[in-house]
Design a protein around this motif. Structure first.
Motif, PDB file in Angstrom:
ATOM      1  N   GLY A   8       0.820  -1.213   0.000  1.00 47.57           N
ATOM      2  CA  GLY A   8       0.000   0.000   0.000  1.00 47.57           C
ATOM      3  C   GLY A   8       0.852   1.260   0.000  1.00 47.57           C
ATOM      4  O   GLY A   8       0.617   2.192  -0.780  1.00 47.57           O
ATOM      5  N   LEU A   9       1.871   1.294   0.869  1.00 49.31           N
ATOM      6  CA  LEU A   9       2.733   2.476   0.943  1.00 49.31           C
ATOM      7  C   LEU A   9       3.497   2.693  -0.365  1.00 49.31           C
ATOM      8  O   LEU A   9       3.608   3.817  -0.862  1.00 49.31           O
ATOM      9  CB  LEU A   9       3.726   2.324   2.106  1.00 49.31           C
ATOM     10  CG  LEU A   9       3.115   2.545   3.490  1.00 49.31           C
ATOM     11  CD1 LEU A   9       4.085   2.123   4.576  1.00 49.31           C
ATOM     12  CD2 LEU A   9       2.722   4.006   3.669  1.00 49.31           C
ATOM     13  N   ILE A  21       0.950   3.989  -3.053  1.00 50.63           N
ATOM     14  CA  ILE A  21       0.421   5.363  -2.910  1.00 50.63           C
ATOM     15  C   ILE A  21       1.487   6.402  -3.283  1.00 50.63           C
ATOM     16  O   ILE A  21       1.210   7.383  -3.981  1.00 50.63           O
ATOM     17  CB  ILE A  21      -0.166   5.605  -1.496  1.00 50.63           C
ATOM     18  CG1 ILE A  21      -1.084   6.830  -1.546  1.00 50.63           C
ATOM     19  CG2 ILE A  21       0.899   5.789  -0.438  1.00 50.63           C
ATOM     20  CD1 ILE A  21      -2.082   6.905  -0.420  1.00 50.63           C
ATOM     21  N   PHE A  22       2.728   6.168  -2.878  1.00 48.91           N
ATOM     22  CA  PHE A  22       3.787   7.130  -3.214  1.00 48.91           C
ATOM     23  C   PHE A  22       4.110   7.079  -4.710  1.00 48.91           C
ATOM     24  O   PHE A  22       4.390   8.116  -5.321  1.00 48.91           O
ATOM     25  CB  PHE A  22       5.046   6.845  -2.377  1.00 48.91           C
ATOM     26  CG  PHE A  22       4.874   7.221  -0.941  1.00 48.91           C
ATOM     27  CD1 PHE A  22       4.457   8.498  -0.580  1.00 48.91           C
ATOM     28  CD2 PHE A  22       5.111   6.309   0.082  1.00 48.91           C
ATOM     29  CE1 PHE A  22       4.286   8.863   0.747  1.00 48.91           C
ATOM     30  CE2 PHE A  22       4.938   6.653   1.407  1.00 48.91           C
ATOM     31  CZ  PHE A  22       4.522   7.936   1.746  1.00 48.91           C
ATOM     32  N   THR A  23       4.063   5.880  -5.281  1.00 47.15           N
ATOM     33  CA  THR A  23       4.352   5.761  -6.716  1.00 47.15           C
ATOM     34  C   THR A  23       3.256   6.447  -7.539  1.00 47.15           C
ATOM     35  O   THR A  23       3.561   7.175  -8.493  1.00 47.15           O
ATOM     36  CB  THR A  23       4.460   4.273  -7.113  1.00 47.15           C
ATOM     37  OG1 THR A  23       5.431   3.664  -6.270  1.00 47.15           O
ATOM     38  CG2 THR A  23       4.885   4.106  -8.554  1.00 47.15           C
ATOM     39  N   GLY A  24       2.007   6.218  -7.157  1.00 47.12           N
ATOM     40  CA  GLY A  24       0.892   6.855  -7.870  1.00 47.12           C
ATOM     41  C   GLY A  24       0.983   8.364  -7.770  1.00 47.12           C
ATOM     42  O   GLY A  24       0.767   9.091  -8.755  1.00 47.12           O
ATOM     43  N   VAL A  80      -2.194  -7.022  -6.123  1.00 41.59           N
ATOM     44  CA  VAL A  80      -2.108  -6.145  -7.293  1.00 41.59           C
ATOM     45  C   VAL A  80      -3.357  -5.270  -7.383  1.00 41.59           C
ATOM     46  O   VAL A  80      -3.257  -4.058  -7.647  1.00 41.59           O
ATOM     47  CB  VAL A  80      -1.909  -6.975  -8.583  1.00 41.59           C
ATOM     48  CG1 VAL A  80      -2.147  -6.118  -9.818  1.00 41.59           C
ATOM     49  CG2 VAL A  80      -0.506  -7.550  -8.617  1.00 41.59           C
ATOM     50  N   GLY A  81      -4.523  -5.867  -7.119  1.00 46.09           N
ATOM     51  CA  GLY A  81      -5.772  -5.096  -7.120  1.00 46.09           C
ATOM     52  C   GLY A  81      -5.707  -3.960  -6.113  1.00 46.09           C
ATOM     53  O   GLY A  81      -6.075  -2.815  -6.402  1.00 46.09           O
ATOM     54  N   VAL A  82      -5.198  -4.284  -4.921  1.00 47.67           N
ATOM     55  CA  VAL A  82      -5.061  -3.270  -3.872  1.00 47.67           C
ATOM     56  C   VAL A  82      -4.060  -2.190  -4.306  1.00 47.67           C
ATOM     57  O   VAL A  82      -4.309  -0.987  -4.167  1.00 47.67           O
ATOM     58  CB  VAL A  82      -4.610  -3.937  -2.539  1.00 47.67           C
ATOM     59  CG1 VAL A  82      -4.223  -2.892  -1.509  1.00 47.67           C
ATOM     60  CG2 VAL A  82      -5.715  -4.831  -2.006  1.00 47.67           C
ATOM     61  N   ALA A  83      -2.912  -2.626  -4.852  1.00 50.26           N
ATOM     62  CA  ALA A  83      -1.870  -1.676  -5.266  1.00 50.26           C
ATOM     63  C   ALA A  83      -2.382  -0.771  -6.390  1.00 50.26           C
ATOM     64  O   ALA A  83      -2.136   0.445  -6.372  1.00 50.26           O
ATOM     65  CB  ALA A  83      -0.624  -2.438  -5.730  1.00 50.26           C
ATOM     66  N   ASP A  84      -3.088  -1.364  -7.350  1.00 53.31           N
ATOM     67  CA  ASP A  84      -3.648  -0.557  -8.449  1.00 53.31           C
ATOM     68  C   ASP A  84      -4.574   0.523  -7.890  1.00 53.31           C
ATOM     69  O   ASP A  84      -4.466   1.701  -8.251  1.00 53.31           O
ATOM     70  CB  ASP A  84      -4.454  -1.450  -9.409  1.00 53.31           C
ATOM     71  CG  ASP A  84      -3.555  -2.392 -10.205  1.00 53.31           C
ATOM     72  OD1 ASP A  84      -2.317  -2.214 -10.161  1.00 53.31           O
ATOM     73  OD2 ASP A  84      -4.094  -3.310 -10.858  1.00 53.31           O
ATOM     74  N   SER A  85      -5.472   0.114  -7.007  1.00 55.82           N
ATOM     75  CA  SER A  85      -6.458   1.049  -6.460  1.00 55.82           C
ATOM     76  C   SER A  85      -5.777   2.148  -5.653  1.00 55.82           C
ATOM     77  O   SER A  85      -6.077   3.338  -5.813  1.00 55.82           O
ATOM     78  CB  SER A  85      -7.449   0.308  -5.554  1.00 55.82           C
ATOM     79  OG  SER A  85      -7.937  -0.821  -6.211  1.00 55.82           O
TER      80      SER A  85
END
Lengths: 262, 248
Positions: free
Chosen positions: A63-64, A67-70, A162-167
């Protein structure tokens, strides 16, 4: 001079043969694992424990990272897009970048760093302390008891992560874009939803499953084939992470080619 | 009865076992002695299928072990590993009852736990240790738990790999006595690997010395001290000088 050339060729030949041998061993291990995946006995408790470790406990780091990458991606695209008078493409590019590439690859690399290393170290320690031998003498196949639950957990947890990371990655871009770059929230969300296709999401989740498989398989392979002593455990851990990271990046290229160039 | 017939095993270019032939009669306690790296542990592991010999055959009660590595076959054996080899993620009772919770010997959880506690009691540990993790136990207690696990299924054959390594002399003596009691009480066939001559004297009915990849000498415990073999003589008396080469 001739001796030097011969020695270089010999070294190169040895390197190629050793690399191919290692690749062959990994392939055989993977085939053996896949061929046993639906055959009893099953160990549900070990599977749930592996799922907790691979999936649930990876959520914070995934998650961390996402969020920073997005967020960074939104800033970069805004800056780059402005050069072409197209800063409004931020939502679309953040969405496609996170879902098609960054989400799956970052999850794969995070699992390789966090899970592959821990599986390799755990199994290598079990091997060094004869716990693997003890399992065999207690009529329990290490492949069934140790490998399959972990690999199956990787295959299942990969797409979820991956679903969580994408979101979360898309959300990171959304926060930056709406709070600092002046984007309208509703328009941003609408653009994101309208731009993403089912194929984008399916490819992302498929990559997650493949990377989860690779990461856990490498941890198991190097752990079960570790050398002796503390040095053996360390070497197995290091090799497992290296191999997992390289295979994940190579598989990412192949899967991208399969999904988006056909 | 365990019968080793010309067993050979090399690791790379290093031949560890050249030609080992040995018979362990049913109900006998055989102790294998020999220097470090002579392949004693390798020999035991070939019976259990943990290591496959390059040459030769092994028969257990007439059955070729290479054709019998299934659940039924393995349930006839118990093994005490050198370092205990306890599963450190499980509490003590689950370690002891591990085999009783899977395969054709599977029992209900409560019964498996009951048996585990009974076996722990047999090796001198109270039920209070049942829920502890192996890391919370001393070395001697870990050996006892490992011994309890080895006898949990009432096996016909038990292997003891360096049972007293790492223990103080008093605890070594306790473990040796315990092994002897269990072997006699259960009437099992036992094979023990050790460097510890006190263990040999306590546990052995018969002794075999492994040297240079083959059985150098085999005889009864009583015959060992006057075997007439200089290798055995040097080993049991712990002399640096003799036919067994040592690094200095």
């Amino acid at each position: 001079m001739i001796t030097l050339v011969a020695s270089t060729i010999r070294s190169l030949g040895r390197l190629v043969i050793n690399s191919l041998t290692a690749l062959g061993r990994v392939a055989l291990f993977a085939l053996s694992t896949i061929s046993h995946i639906l055959r009893p006995p099953f160990y549900p408790r070990e599977f749930l424990s592996a799922l907790l470790n691979v999936g649930y406990l990876s959520l914070p780091v995934v998650g961390l990272t996402a969020i920073f990458t997005g967020a960074a991606l939104a800033l970069q695209i805004y800056s780059g897009g402005s050069r072409f008078n197209a800063p409004e493409v931020v939502p679309q590019i953040v969405a496609i970048g996170m879902v098609r590439e960054l989400g799956p690859v970052l999850v794969g690399l995070m699992i390789a760093a966090r899970v592959t290393s821990s599986i390799a170290a755990e199994l290598a320690t079990m091997k060094v302390t004869e716990q693997i031998d003890a399992l065999v003498t207690l009529s329990t196949a290490p492949l069934k008891y140790l490998v399959l639950p972990r690999v199956f957990a990787g295959i299942l947890a990969g797409p979820i992560l991956v679903g969580v990371a994408d979101s979360i990655g898309v959300f990171g871009g959304f926060i930056v874009a709406t709070q600092t770059l002046g984007f309208n929230s509703a328009t941003y969300i609408l653009n994101t939803i309208n731009f993403l296709t089912g194929a984008d999401i399916i490819s992302s989740l498929a990559k997650g499953a493949a990377f989860g498989f690779i990461a856990t398989l490498m941890g198991c392979y190097f752990g079960l084939n570790s050398g002796r002593g503390a040095h053996g455990v360390g070497a197995a851990t290091k090799s497992s992470v290296q191999a997992a990271a390289i295979l994940i990046l190579a598989a990412n290229f192949l899967l991208t080619a399969v999904f988006f160039t056909a | 009865m365990i019968q080793f017939d010309n067993i050979g095993k090399s690791f790379g270019s290093n031949p560890v076992l050249r030609s080992v032939s040995l018979t362990v009669e049913r109900g006998q306690s055989m102790v294998i002695i020999g220097g470090s790296g002579t392949g004693k542990s390798v020999l035991i592991k070939t019976v259990l299928g943990l290591i496959t010999p390059d040459t030769g055959k092994i028969f257990v009660d007439g059955q070729d072990v290479t054709k019998a590595k299934n659940d039924d076959f393995l349930s006839r054996f118990g093994m005490l590993f050198q370092g205990g080899a306890l599963f450190d993620s499980m509490p003590v009772w689950q370690n002891v009852a591990f085999r009783l919770q899977r395969g054709h010997l599977k029992r209900p959880k409560a019964e498996a736990r009951e048996i585990a506690i009974e076996k722990l009691r047999r090796v001198g540990l109270g039920p209070d240790v049942a829920n502890l993790l192996p890391a919370e136990l001393s070395g001697g207690m870990q050996k006892r738990v490992s011994l309890a696990r080895a006898i949990a299924t009432n096996p016909q054959i038990i292997f003891f790999d360096e049972p007293t390594t790492g223990l103080d002399p008093i605890m070594s003596s306790v473990i040796n006595d315990l092994i002897r009691e269990i072997v006699v009480e259960m009437g099992v066939t036992a094979m023990t690997i050790t460097h510890d001559m006190t263990s040999v004297e306590t546990i052995a009915d018969k002794v075999a010395m492994l040297h240079d990849g083959a059985i150098q000498w085999c005889g009864t415990l009583n015959d060992m001290s006057h075997s007439g073999d200089p290798h055995v003589d040097q080993f049991i008396n712990g002399r640096a000088d003799g036919p067994i080469e040592t690094l200095r």
